[in-house]
Design an enzyme around this catalytic site. Structure first.
Site, PDB file in Angstrom:
ATOM      1  N   LYS A  54      40.215  45.692  34.797  1.00  0.00           N
ATOM      2  CA  LYS A  54      40.022  44.532  33.912  1.00  0.00           C
ATOM      3  C   LYS A  54      39.385  44.970  32.588  1.00  0.00           C
ATOM      4  CE  LYS A  54      39.749  41.498  37.904  1.00  0.00           C
ATOM      5  NZ  LYS A  54      38.959  40.714  38.870  1.00  0.00           N
ATOM      6  N   GLN A  98      32.835  38.977  40.134  1.00  0.00           N
ATOM      7  CA  GLN A  98      33.779  39.680  41.015  1.00  0.00           C
ATOM      8  C   GLN A  98      33.467  39.361  42.483  1.00  0.00           C
ATOM      9  OE1 GLN A  98      36.452  41.338  39.978  1.00  0.00           O
ATOM     10  NE2 GLN A  98      37.103  41.918  42.032  1.00  0.00           N
ATOM     11  N   ASP A 121      38.632  32.805  35.871  1.00  0.00           N
ATOM     12  CA  ASP A 121      39.273  33.088  37.162  1.00  0.00           C
ATOM     13  C   ASP A 121      40.019  31.864  37.687  1.00  0.00           C
ATOM     14  OD1 ASP A 121      39.133  35.624  38.368  1.00  0.00           O
ATOM     15  OD2 ASP A 121      36.991  35.398  38.780  1.00  0.00           O
TER      16      ASP A 121
HETATM   17  N1  GUN Z   1      38.378  39.681  44.104  1.00  0.00           N
HETATM   18  C1  GUN Z   1      39.688  39.877  44.403  1.00  0.00           C
HETATM   19  N2  GUN Z   1      40.484  39.289  43.496  1.00  0.00           N
HETATM   20  C2  GUN Z   1      39.668  38.696  42.597  1.00  0.00           C
HETATM   21  C3  GUN Z   1      39.910  37.946  41.412  1.00  0.00           C
HETATM   22  O1  GUN Z   1      41.045  37.673  41.003  1.00  0.00           O
HETATM   23  N3  GUN Z   1      38.793  37.535  40.749  1.00  0.00           N
HETATM   24  C4  GUN Z   1      37.528  37.797  41.190  1.00  0.00           C
HETATM   25  N4  GUN Z   1      36.512  37.321  40.485  1.00  0.00           N
HETATM   26  N5  GUN Z   1      37.284  38.491  42.287  1.00  0.00           N
HETATM   27  C5  GUN Z   1      38.349  38.943  42.980  1.00  0.00           C
END
Ligand code: GUN
Length: 297
Positions: A54, A98, A121
């Site tokens: 990211k 996350q 998200d």
């Molecule tokens: N953990 C696995 N996929 C994601 C996601 O798309 N966003 C976040 N914040 N955590 C994750």
């Protein structure tokens, strides 16, 4: 039949190029760069990999970002106070906590403490609720990325039977809503959501025109479970021990790729399918947050 490959890496690259142009235009209009604050609690090797991807994507498209690393001993109260500060900081456009969080923290509680206008998200109940009733909202990135793949490859879903395996809040449930609800050719499917209590999984998967698998179980879907010509979207990312690999593991989806590919008309590979799209859609959401496009002020 041998399936055509849905190349998420390629489509994600195109999407990121578009976002980069939009970020440049936004800044040419005199605005500062969009800013994404990532919050990473504790240590989890997979989360480190995802956050790394990211961060690199942000750099690639001109979005500024910072990762706040917090100890896994942090209390819910402390974490929510930190998020509250980010909510109130006008220089922060998007907040991403996350997941998974350490066991003593409730993801529901923490997500709900994020200002829904910064919830890039798309996990906040406000965004999920608005998505469900068809109002503008941040859409969670993996489901939004899957719809982009259908659009890019002109794979209409209207009137089709879409079967989703896995009912998580991150993927299964929101993709079932998007596939069922979206207007136009890339929505309006009849949807079935299967989960671990589904009695006879094959009875459902065999009738799927579109099969989205997000169960986190390698080789769950075998060729005898799907019909000829099915479109397969494999969201699984499983680390399977493999001593022949430097890392000691190999990445696999939830489908037995080589054999299911022989029956499907389209299929996403793992890696290089849905994963890169998730990151690209996060970039799109962060720019939307900076522009207040979803929730005008
Ligand atoms: N953990 C696995 N996929 C994601 C996601 O798309 N966003 C976040 N914040 N955590 C994750």
């Amino acid at each position: 039949m041998s399936a055509k490959i849905i190349d998420g890496k390629k489509v994600a690259k195109l999407t990121r190029k578009e976002v980069r142009q939009d970020v440049d235009d936004w800044m040419d209009d005199g605005h500062r760069a969009p800013f994404l604050q990532v919050v990473l609690v504790g240590t989890n090797p997979a989360s480190d990999v995802y956050v790394g991807a990211k961060t690199r994507a942000c750099k690639d498209v001109g979005i500024e970002t910072d990762t706040m690393r917090l100890p896994d001993t942090i209390s819910a109260k402390e974490l929510k106070a930190t998020i509250q500060e980010l909510n109130e900081d006008d220089t922060v456009d998007g907040i991403l906590v996350q997941l998974p969080l350490p066991n003593h923290l409730s993801a529901h509680d923490v997500i709900e403490s994020i200002d829904y206008r910064k919830d890039v998200d798309g996990f906040h109940p406000m965004n999920v609720g608005r998505l469900t009733v068809g109002q503008p909202s941040f859409r969670s990135c993996t489901p939004a990325g899957i719809i982009e793949l259908f659009k890019h490859y002109s794979i209409p879903t209207k009137g089709k039977h879409a079967v989703v395996v896995g009912a998580s809040n991150i993927v299964g449930r929101p993709i079932s809503i998007l596939l069922n609800k979206e207007s136009g050719e890339y929505g309006k499917a009849t949807t079935t959501v299967c989960h671990k209590y589904t009695k006879d999984l094959t009875q459902h998967t065999i009738s799927a025109d579109i099969l989205v698998v997000a169960a986190g179980q390698p080789n769950l879907i075998k060729p005898e479970m799907v019909k000829e010509g099915v479109v397969v979207i494999d969201v699984g990312i499983n680390r399977v021990a493999d001593e022949t690999k430097d890392k000691g593991y190999t990445l696999m989806g939830d489908c037995h790729f080589e054999s299911v590919k022989e029956k499907a008309s389209w299929i996403t590979p793992v890696p290089g399918g849905v994963g890169p799209m998730t990151v690209a859609m996060l970039m799109k959401n962060t720019l939307l947050a900076a522009k207040n496009s979803i929730y005008p002020q």
